[in-house]
Design a protein around this motif. Structure first.
Motif, PDB file in Angstrom:
ATOM      1  N   THR A 141      63.091 -18.270  87.203  1.00 17.47           N
ATOM      2  CA  THR A 141      62.056 -18.545  88.202  1.00 17.47           C
ATOM      3  C   THR A 141      62.100 -17.476  89.285  1.00 17.47           C
ATOM      4  N   TRP A 142      60.961 -16.954  89.666  1.00 19.73           N
ATOM      5  CA  TRP A 142      60.934 -15.968  90.752  1.00 19.73           C
ATOM      6  C   TRP A 142      59.637 -16.063  91.557  1.00 19.73           C
ATOM      7  N   GLN A 143      59.703 -15.539  92.777  1.00 25.46           N
ATOM      8  CA  GLN A 143      58.595 -15.637  93.723  1.00 25.46           C
ATOM      9  C   GLN A 143      57.965 -14.276  93.971  1.00 25.46           C
ATOM     10  N   VAL A 144      56.630 -14.264  93.981  1.00 29.65           N
ATOM     11  CA  VAL A 144      55.877 -13.078  94.376  1.00 29.65           C
ATOM     12  C   VAL A 144      54.803 -13.545  95.353  1.00 29.65           C
ATOM     13  N   GLY A 145      55.051 -13.347  96.645  1.00 27.15           N
ATOM     14  CA  GLY A 145      54.108 -13.842  97.654  1.00 27.15           C
ATOM     15  C   GLY A 145      54.037 -15.352  97.624  1.00 27.15           C
ATOM     16  N   ASN A 146      52.821 -15.876  97.530  1.00 31.62           N
ATOM     17  CA  ASN A 146      52.671 -17.333  97.484  1.00 31.62           C
ATOM     18  C   ASN A 146      52.593 -17.871  96.052  1.00 31.62           C
ATOM     19  N   LYS A 147      52.979 -17.035  95.108  1.00 36.41           N
ATOM     20  CA  LYS A 147      52.987 -17.453  93.700  1.00 36.41           C
ATOM     21  C   LYS A 147      54.417 -17.527  93.167  1.00 36.41           C
ATOM     22  N   VAL A 148      54.643 -18.496  92.305  1.00 39.13           N
ATOM     23  CA  VAL A 148      55.947 -18.635  91.654  1.00 39.13           C
ATOM     24  C   VAL A 148      55.730 -18.556  90.146  1.00 39.13           C
ATOM     25  N   TYR A 149      56.549 -17.724  89.502  1.00 37.26           N
ATOM     26  CA  TYR A 149      56.480 -17.568  88.052  1.00 37.26           C
ATOM     27  C   TYR A 149      57.732 -18.167  87.430  1.00 37.26           C
ATOM     28  N   GLN A 150      57.542 -18.801  86.296  1.00 38.98           N
ATOM     29  CA  GLN A 150      58.690 -19.384  85.604  1.00 38.98           C
ATOM     30  C   GLN A 150      58.526 -19.188  84.094  1.00 38.98           C
ATOM     31  N   VAL A 151      59.582 -18.650  83.493  1.00 38.95           N
ATOM     32  CA  VAL A 151      59.640 -18.531  82.028  1.00 38.95           C
ATOM     33  C   VAL A 151      60.759 -19.435  81.551  1.00 38.95           C
ATOM     34  N   GLN A 152      60.427 -20.323  80.628  1.00 43.17           N
ATOM     35  CA  GLN A 152      61.414 -21.184  79.987  1.00 43.17           C
ATOM     36  C   GLN A 152      61.423 -20.864  78.502  1.00 43.17           C
ATOM     37  N   ALA A 153      62.619 -20.803  77.928  1.00 45.40           N
ATOM     38  CA  ALA A 153      62.709 -20.438  76.513  1.00 45.40           C
ATOM     39  C   ALA A 153      63.900 -21.100  75.853  1.00 45.40           C
ATOM     40  N   HIS A 154      63.876 -21.118  74.541  1.00 50.42           N
ATOM     41  CA  HIS A 154      64.992 -21.643  73.751  1.00 50.42           C
ATOM     42  C   HIS A 154      66.168 -20.668  73.786  1.00 50.42           C
ATOM     43  N   SER A 155      65.857 -19.384  73.938  1.00 51.15           N
ATOM     44  CA  SER A 155      66.870 -18.326  73.962  1.00 51.15           C
ATOM     45  C   SER A 155      66.765 -17.536  75.262  1.00 51.15           C
ATOM     46  N   ALA A 156      67.902 -17.318  75.925  1.00 48.19           N
ATOM     47  CA  ALA A 156      67.903 -16.543  77.163  1.00 48.19           C
ATOM     48  C   ALA A 156      67.477 -15.106  76.903  1.00 48.19           C
ATOM     49  N   GLU A 157      67.932 -14.526  75.797  1.00 47.69           N
ATOM     50  CA  GLU A 157      67.560 -13.134  75.508  1.00 47.69           C
ATOM     51  C   GLU A 157      66.066 -13.014  75.266  1.00 47.69           C
ATOM     52  N   THR A 158      65.486 -13.959  74.543  1.00 41.33           N
ATOM     53  CA  THR A 158      64.044 -13.939  74.315  1.00 41.33           C
ATOM     54  C   THR A 158      63.292 -13.972  75.629  1.00 41.33           C
ATOM     55  N   ALA A 159      63.715 -14.863  76.530  1.00 43.99           N
ATOM     56  CA  ALA A 159      63.072 -14.977  77.840  1.00 43.99           C
ATOM     57  C   ALA A 159      63.170 -13.658  78.604  1.00 43.99           C
ATOM     58  N   MET A 160      64.341 -13.031  78.582  1.00 45.46           N
ATOM     59  CA  MET A 160      64.553 -11.799  79.330  1.00 45.46           C
ATOM     60  C   MET A 160      63.745 -10.640  78.751  1.00 45.46           C
ATOM     61  N   LYS A 161      63.616 -10.591  77.429  1.00 45.40           N
ATOM     62  CA  LYS A 161      62.784  -9.568  76.800  1.00 45.40           C
ATOM     63  C   LYS A 161      61.326  -9.722  77.247  1.00 45.40           C
ATOM     64  N   MET A 162      60.854 -10.951  77.266  1.00 47.49           N
ATOM     65  CA  MET A 162      59.470 -11.209  77.654  1.00 47.49           C
ATOM     66  C   MET A 162      59.240 -10.854  79.120  1.00 47.49           C
ATOM     67  N   ILE A 163      60.166 -11.270  79.977  1.00 43.65           N
ATOM     68  CA  ILE A 163      60.023 -11.018  81.412  1.00 43.65           C
ATOM     69  C   ILE A 163      60.033  -9.519  81.699  1.00 43.65           C
ATOM     70  N   ALA A 164      60.945  -8.805  81.048  1.00 44.91           N
ATOM     71  CA  ALA A 164      61.062  -7.359  81.297  1.00 44.91           C
ATOM     72  C   ALA A 164      59.798  -6.606  80.898  1.00 44.91           C
ATOM     73  N   SER A 165      59.012  -7.171  79.991  1.00 46.29           N
ATOM     74  CA  SER A 165      57.807  -6.486  79.501  1.00 46.29           C
ATOM     75  C   SER A 165      56.539  -6.904  80.246  1.00 46.29           C
ATOM     76  N   MET A 166      56.664  -7.787  81.223  1.00 46.54           N
ATOM     77  CA  MET A 166      55.468  -8.332  81.876  1.00 46.54           C
ATOM     78  C   MET A 166      54.743  -7.306  82.741  1.00 46.54           C
ATOM     79  N   LYS A 167      53.420  -7.320  82.634  1.00 44.22           N
ATOM     80  CA  LYS A 167      52.587  -6.518  83.526  1.00 44.22           C
ATOM     81  C   LYS A 167      51.215  -7.171  83.603  1.00 44.22           C
ATOM     82  N   THR A 168      50.477  -6.833  84.653  1.00 44.06           N
ATOM     83  CA  THR A 168      49.159  -7.433  84.844  1.00 44.06           C
ATOM     84  C   THR A 168      48.144  -6.720  83.980  1.00 44.06           C
TER      85      THR A 168
END
Length: 270
Positions: A242-269
Motif C-alpha cells: 500500500t502506498w500514498q500519492v497525494g490524496n490517492k492510495v494504491y494497493q496491490v494484493q497478490a498470492h505471491s509477493a514477487e508477483t506483486a513487486m514485479k507488477m508494481i515496479a512496472s507501473m506507469k500511467t
C-alpha cells in the motif's frame, strides 16, 4: 629374352597400379572419417536449429504477454480514465491467457487479474468465476492527510531482538502467542512479515528474500507499507503493498509477493 622383358614390364605395371590405389583399411578409415564429419555437421545444424527454435518460442511468448496486457490496459484506460497500470503481469507462465475485469465506485477503482483456460473478452461476466492472482485498487480521499492515514507505516521498535536481512538492512523480531513478526524500514517503505510460530514458520528467510526482490524490483518513491505472510493458502491475496500519492492510495494484493513487486515496479500511467 622377350619373355623376360614382358615379365619385367608386368611387374613395373603392377607396382605403379598398386601405388595409385589405397589399401582397403585406409579406404575404410577415410570413409568412416567422412561419415563422422557429415554426422557432426548434421548434429551442429540440428543443435543450431533447436536453439533458434527455443529462442524464437521464448521471444514469441514475451511478445504475446506484452501484447495481451497492453491491449487490456488500453481498454482499462478507455473506461477508467488515466491511472498507473502495471506493464508486466508478473506471471512466469500463462500470460497469453491473462484476463482482466474491474469494478468501480465514486471513489475507488479495483482491477482483478486472473489466468484462465483461455483468453476471455475484457471484463467478461464469466471472469467473476476466476480466482484473481492479484488485484490493484486506487482509492481517492478528501485530502492528503486522510490518504496518509490509510498507509500502515511503522517504525522499528526499540529493545527487540534483531536479524540481519542482507544489503545493510536490519530487522526487529517481535514474538508472542505463537506468532512472530519481523519488521524493517527501507527508504520510504515499512515492511512487516508475519509468521505462525506454532506452525514452525520463520519470518527471517522470507524477509531476506523480500529484501533481495526490493533491490531487483523498485517500489514507488512514495510513503508505503508492505504487509506480508510467510504462509499462504489457495487463492489467498495475503501479500499486500500500500502506498500514498497525494490524496490517492494504491494497493496491490497478490498470492505471491514477487508477483506483486514485479507488477508494481512496472507501473506507469497510460
Amino acid at each position: 629374352m622377350r619373355i623376360k622383358q614382358i615379365a619385367a614390364f608386368a611387374l613395373v605395371l603392377t607396382a605403379l597400379l598398386g601405388g595409385c590405389q589405397k589399401p582397403a583399411s585406409q579406404a575404410k578409415e577415410s570413409s568412416s572419417a567422412s561419415a563422422s564429419q557429415v554426422s557432426k555437421k548434421s548434429e551442429a545444424e540440428s543443435s543450431s536449429s533447436e536453439a533458434s527454435s527455443s529462442s524464437s518460442t521464448s521471444t514469441d511468448q514475451v511478445q504475446a504477454a506484452t501484447t495481451r496486457i497492453a491491449e487490456l490496459n488500453k481498454k482499462l484506460t478507455d473506461v477508467l480514465g488515466k491511472m498507473p497500470l502495471p506493464q508486466a503481469d508478473g506471471l512466469g507462465a500463462g500470460s497469453d491467457h491473462l484476463n482482466i475485469r474491474y469494478a468501480q465506485t465514486d471513489t475507488s477503482k479495483t482491477i482483478y487479474y486472473s489466468v484462465g483456460d483461455q483468453a476471455e473478452a475484457f471484463n467478461a461476466v464469466s471472469l467473476q468465476n476466476e480466482y484473481p492472482y492479484a488485484t490493484l485498487t486506487e482509492t481517492t480521499y478528501a485530502n492528503n492527510d486522510a490518504a496518509a492515514g490509510q498507509v500502515n507505516y511503522q517504525q522499528n521498535a526499540a529493545g527487540l531482538p534483531t536479524a540481519d536481512l542482507g544489503s545493510g538492512v536490519t530487522g526487529t523480531i517481535d514474538a508472542g502467542a505463537g506468532q512472530r513478526y519481523l519488521h524493517w524500514n527501507k527508504d520510504q517503505w515499512s515492511f512487516l512479515v508475519h509468521a505462525a510460530a506454532v506452525n514452525g514458520e520463520d519470518p527471517v528467510a522470507t524477509g531476506k528474500q523480500i529484501v533481495t526482490w526490493a533491490n531487483q524490483y523498485a517500489l514507488p518513491d512514495a510513503r508505503g507499507a508492505a504487509e506480508l505472510e510467510v504462509g499462504t493458502s489457495f487463492a489467498a491475496l495475503n501479500q499486500k503493498f500500500t502506498w500514498q500519492v497525494g490524496n490517492k492510495v494504491y494497493q496491490v494484493q497478490a498470492h505471491s509477493a514477487e508477483t506483486a513487486m514485479k507488477m508494481i515496479a512496472s507501473m506507469k500511467t497510460e
